[in-house]
Write an enzyme that holds these catalytic residues in place. Structure first.
Site, mmCIF file in Angstrom:
data_model
loop_
_atom_site.group_PDB
_atom_site.id
_atom_site.type_symbol
_atom_site.label_atom_id
_atom_site.label_comp_id
_atom_site.label_asym_id
_atom_site.label_seq_id
_atom_site.Cartn_x
_atom_site.Cartn_y
_atom_site.Cartn_z
ATOM 1 N N PHE A 176 17.421 47.059 4.327
ATOM 2 C CA PHE A 176 18.098 47.844 3.477
ATOM 3 C C PHE A 176 17.466 48.952 2.928
ATOM 4 C CE2 PHE A 176 16.141 45.379 0.075
ATOM 5 C CZ PHE A 176 15.953 46.547 -0.878
ATOM 6 N N LYS A 203 21.824 46.587 14.617
ATOM 7 C CA LYS A 203 22.208 45.706 13.474
ATOM 8 C C LYS A 203 21.722 45.901 12.170
ATOM 9 C CE LYS A 203 21.848 42.673 11.041
ATOM 10 N NZ LYS A 203 22.058 42.606 9.706
ATOM 11 N N GLU A 248 23.248 44.372 6.120
ATOM 12 C CA GLU A 248 24.682 44.245 5.516
ATOM 13 C C GLU A 248 24.937 44.771 4.232
ATOM 14 O OE1 GLU A 248 22.541 42.122 6.401
ATOM 15 O OE2 GLU A 248 22.797 40.097 5.421
ATOM 16 N N ARG A 249 23.719 45.056 3.644
ATOM 17 C CA ARG A 249 23.890 45.609 2.348
ATOM 18 C C ARG A 249 24.259 47.103 1.820
ATOM 19 N NH1 ARG A 249 18.589 42.848 -0.394
ATOM 20 N NH2 ARG A 249 18.271 41.655 1.182
ATOM 21 N N SER A 290 11.511 41.393 5.860
ATOM 22 C CA SER A 290 10.569 40.681 5.501
ATOM 23 C C SER A 290 9.739 39.637 6.305
ATOM 24 C CB SER A 290 11.248 39.586 4.326
ATOM 25 O OG SER A 290 12.506 39.157 4.777
ATOM 26 N N CYS A 349 8.443 49.362 1.631
ATOM 27 C CA CYS A 349 7.059 48.681 2.293
ATOM 28 C C CYS A 349 5.899 49.217 2.071
ATOM 29 C CB CYS A 349 7.489 48.186 3.738
ATOM 30 S SG CYS A 349 7.512 49.567 4.748
ATOM 31 N N GLU A 398 5.074 39.361 -2.279
ATOM 32 C CA GLU A 398 5.480 40.694 -2.376
ATOM 33 C C GLU A 398 6.863 40.397 -3.279
ATOM 34 O OE1 GLU A 398 8.142 41.962 1.085
ATOM 35 O OE2 GLU A 398 7.421 43.923 0.834
HETATM 36 P P1 NAD Z 1 15.193 41.089 5.044
HETATM 37 O O1 NAD Z 1 14.150 40.405 5.890
HETATM 38 O O2 NAD Z 1 16.060 40.229 4.156
HETATM 39 O O3 NAD Z 1 16.421 41.639 6.246
HETATM 40 C C1 NAD Z 1 16.109 42.432 7.147
HETATM 41 C C2 NAD Z 1 17.142 42.094 8.528
HETATM 42 O O4 NAD Z 1 17.177 40.921 8.757
HETATM 43 C C3 NAD Z 1 18.717 42.430 7.800
HETATM 44 O O5 NAD Z 1 19.297 43.168 9.075
HETATM 45 C C4 NAD Z 1 19.171 41.047 7.860
HETATM 46 O O6 NAD Z 1 20.539 40.967 7.809
HETATM 47 C C5 NAD Z 1 18.418 40.328 8.714
HETATM 48 N N1 NAD Z 1 18.351 38.807 8.149
HETATM 49 C C6 NAD Z 1 18.353 38.357 6.779
HETATM 50 N N2 NAD Z 1 18.094 36.921 6.812
HETATM 51 C C7 NAD Z 1 17.911 36.647 8.145
HETATM 52 C C8 NAD Z 1 17.888 35.102 8.585
HETATM 53 N N3 NAD Z 1 17.815 34.412 7.837
HETATM 54 N N4 NAD Z 1 17.779 35.294 10.166
HETATM 55 C C9 NAD Z 1 17.830 36.335 10.917
HETATM 56 N N5 NAD Z 1 18.084 37.547 10.367
HETATM 57 C C10 NAD Z 1 18.038 37.857 9.169
HETATM 58 O O7 NAD Z 1 14.700 42.346 4.497
HETATM 59 P P2 NAD Z 1 15.631 43.363 3.541
HETATM 60 O O8 NAD Z 1 15.526 42.710 2.156
HETATM 61 O O9 NAD Z 1 16.609 43.989 3.939
HETATM 62 O O10 NAD Z 1 14.148 44.644 3.490
HETATM 63 C C11 NAD Z 1 13.204 44.336 2.671
HETATM 64 C C12 NAD Z 1 12.034 43.743 3.326
HETATM 65 O O11 NAD Z 1 11.685 44.493 4.453
HETATM 66 C C13 NAD Z 1 10.842 43.765 2.401
HETATM 67 O O12 NAD Z 1 9.943 42.631 2.799
HETATM 68 C C14 NAD Z 1 9.983 44.974 3.098
HETATM 69 O O13 NAD Z 1 8.469 45.058 2.820
HETATM 70 C C15 NAD Z 1 10.186 44.722 4.484
HETATM 71 N N6 NAD Z 1 10.120 46.224 5.326
HETATM 72 C C16 NAD Z 1 9.010 46.302 6.086
HETATM 73 C C17 NAD Z 1 8.789 47.593 6.692
HETATM 74 C C18 NAD Z 1 7.768 47.532 7.616
HETATM 75 O O14 NAD Z 1 7.612 48.667 8.463
HETATM 76 N N7 NAD Z 1 6.721 46.649 7.607
HETATM 77 C C19 NAD Z 1 9.723 48.658 6.453
HETATM 78 C C20 NAD Z 1 10.490 48.373 5.468
HETATM 79 C C21 NAD Z 1 10.918 47.167 4.930
#
Ligand code: NAD
Length: 498
Positions: free
Chosen positions: A148, A172, A175-176, A225, A280, A382
């Site tokens: 998100f 994909k 969804e937020r 994450s 991140c 984190e």
């Molecule tokens: P998230 O992991 O909750 O969601 C990321 C994606 O995974 C979304 O599209 C979500 O729909 C999907 N998802 C959620 N739960 C899932 C599950 N159980 N199984 C499969 N898919 C699932 O992350 P977020 O809260 O949207 O974003 C923040 C996180 O992303 C933080 O941890 C941040 O550090 C990380 N991030 C990392 C980078 C990088 O390049 N390393 C860049 C931006 C954000």
């Protein structure tokens, strides 16, 4: 209520059975609902991608690049509207939303040199009458799953190089805050991309697992994450796909005794609290080296944090806006409590903050902890919120060891005037992206982005040449054009260059 639909084969598709809520974080209200799909919608998208991809791959790279040029012009035309839309769903201030859009555009600018990026290699005369050449070919259908926190930049890290290389791509998004990713895909179609080459499907775990299992999808790029990144990496590779999965972070800023502390405090305010810490590449941990540096830094940080202005995301004077939703704010507040319970000193407490006139918004004030130690859970994990933790280091060696031993290895920064110390630090620290007097060292688009350890699973980074490598496969041809003279060479021995 506004409905956010899939974008499959250029259209919205049929009505969804499941929906997710999209909030207005400034007011705490639901402003739209997004379709949550699964295997059925994905099958339709893959079928459309399969039909469209060969034609796109056969379009010469210069023509593919022209679509990128046209897309860039359209995004620039819509910059203001996109920034407002992004800010209204994410909560980051509008100026920061523009930065999110612009950084992704820089990846598209890089993709505008597609013919150059996709050139293969050629050796004339590798043997008698023998030439060898390698081609960079698309992998077929790629998919991307994005977080998100950068709804405009990160989708283009993925679909820019994937499409440039001649693949079809299924996105994909989170969804937020899904509206801007959909709008970007619409603009790609307006720029001349054939229908079916770029599609958007919405959903949660059900859709992501369908993507990971789908036999028609050759590669998956994930950003989010770490636990989910690891799941995506394992399940996707088990299904025979190539997978790159970027995870979470806990970036440290090392402050050497000779650093310009006023500059450091200025940098830290933006890097720790900008976008409410939901980056991140934020700097949520600061490591002053030596007690004297720690005391001086702390004295300067407190007034700087007190001066931060939290406001609605449309307020041009706000330093940061609300976090993305109530659940995330509750999680941040819980981490602050855990820090207190573990014995860290809570110097500034941002909990319980309410913005006058927007009491239901998802706001949280800035927090500062001192005397945080590596054994504390709030240091190991984190937090992803506006919380800065001071971890005091005795000396340079301890300062190198802290980020090196941490489970995450996304970014790190060192603040110093000593070139030797900076050079040593950059070479030795076990982290993927290093800043020297640069608080947020996100590489420019023509270099690659990626962290180490639990911040990144897989072999290739995002964008730059690594992005092109991930989305292409190499075919190497060895050709011989004999001059017609009969040869009596044995065919039973492996040919060598001896
Ligand atoms: P998230 O992991 O909750 O969601 C990321 C994606 O995974 C979304 O599209 C979500 O729909 C999907 N998802 C959620 N739960 C899932 C599950 N159980 N199984 C499969 N898919 C699932 O992350 P977020 O809260 O949207 O974003 C923040 C996180 O992303 C933080 O941890 C941040 O550090 C990380 N991030 C990392 C980078 C990088 O390049 N390393 C860049 C931006 C954000």
């Amino acid at each position: 209520m506004r409905d956010i639909a899939h974008l499959i084969a250029g259209g919205a598709g049929s009505a969804a059975a499941r929906h997710g809520d999209v909030y207005d974080p400034n007011e705490g209200t639901i402003q739209a609902r997004v379709a949550l799909g699964g295997k059925t919608e994905l099958d339709r998208a893959v079928a459309a991608a399969k039909a469209a991809q060969p034609g796109w791959a056969a379009t010469n790279p210069q023509r593919r690049a022209r679509v990128m040029f046209a897309f860039k012009a359209l995004v620039e035309r819509e910059m203001d509207a996109l920034a407002r839309l992004l800010s209204s769903e994410h909560g980051k201030v509008v100026a920061d939303a523009r930065g999110d859009i612009q950084r992704g555009l820089e990846v598209i600018e890089y993709c505008c040199v597609a013919p150059h990026l996709l050139k293969g290699e050629f050796t004339h005369g590798a043997g008698p009458g023998i030439d060898v050449w390698s081609m960079r070919l698309p992998i077929g259908i790629g998919a991307g799953v994005t977080p998100f926190n950068f709804p405009a930049m990160i989708p283009r890290w993925l679909f820019g190089p994937a499409l440039t290389a001649g693949n079809a791509f299924i996105l994909k998004p989170s969804e937020r805050d899904p509206s801007v990713p959909v709008r970007l895909a619409e603009l790609m179609l307006e720029a001349g991309l054939p229908q079916g080459v770029l599609q958007v499907v919405h959903g949660d775990k059900e859709m992501v697992d369908a993507i990971l299992d789908h036999p028609g999808i050759a590669g998956v790029s994930f950003v989010g994450s770490s636990d989910i990144a690891h799941h995506v990496y394992r399940r996707g590779t088990a299904a025979g796909k190539r997978v790159q999965a970027m995870g979470g972070a806990k970036n440290h800023g090392i402050v050497m005794p000779d650093a310009d502390l006023d500059q450091v405090v200025n940098d830290l305010a933006g890097a720790a609290f900008g976008s409410a810490g939901e980056r991140c590449m934020a700097l949520p941990v600061v490591v002053p080296v030596g007690e004297e540096t720690a005391e001086r830094l702390r004295d300067k940080l407190i007034p700087a944090i007190d001066a931060l202005r939290v406001g609605v995301s449309t307020d041009p004077d706000a330093h940061y806006g609300p976090v993305v939703n109530a659940a995330h704010r509750a999680k941040i507040e819980q981490w602050i409590q855990t820090g207190v319970d573990d014995g860290a000193e809570l110097v500034v407490d941002g909990r319980g903050f309410a913005l006058q006139g927007h009491e239901e918004g998802f706001f949280i004030g800035p927090s500062l902890f001192d005397r945080v130690t590596p054994d504390m859970a709030s240091y190991r994990e984190e937090i992803f919120g506006p919380v800065l933790q001071i971890v005091r280091a005795r000396d340079f060696e301890e300062a190198v060891a802290l980020p090196s031993r941490h489970q995450y290895g996304n970014g790190v920064a060192i603040f110093t005037r000593n070139g030797h110390a900076a050079r040593e630090f950059a070479a030795r620290v076990e982290v993927g992206m290093v800043g020297i007097n640069v608080p947020i060292p996100v590489p420019v688009a023509y270099h690659s982005f990626g962290g180490w350890k639990r911040s990144g699973f897989g072999d290739h980074n995002q964008h730059g040449m690594d992005g092109i490598r991930f989305w292409t496969r190499t075919k190497t041809v060895t050709g011989r054009w004999p001059d017609g003279t009969a040869s009596d060479d044995s065919a039973f021995v492996i040919p060598t260059m001896a």
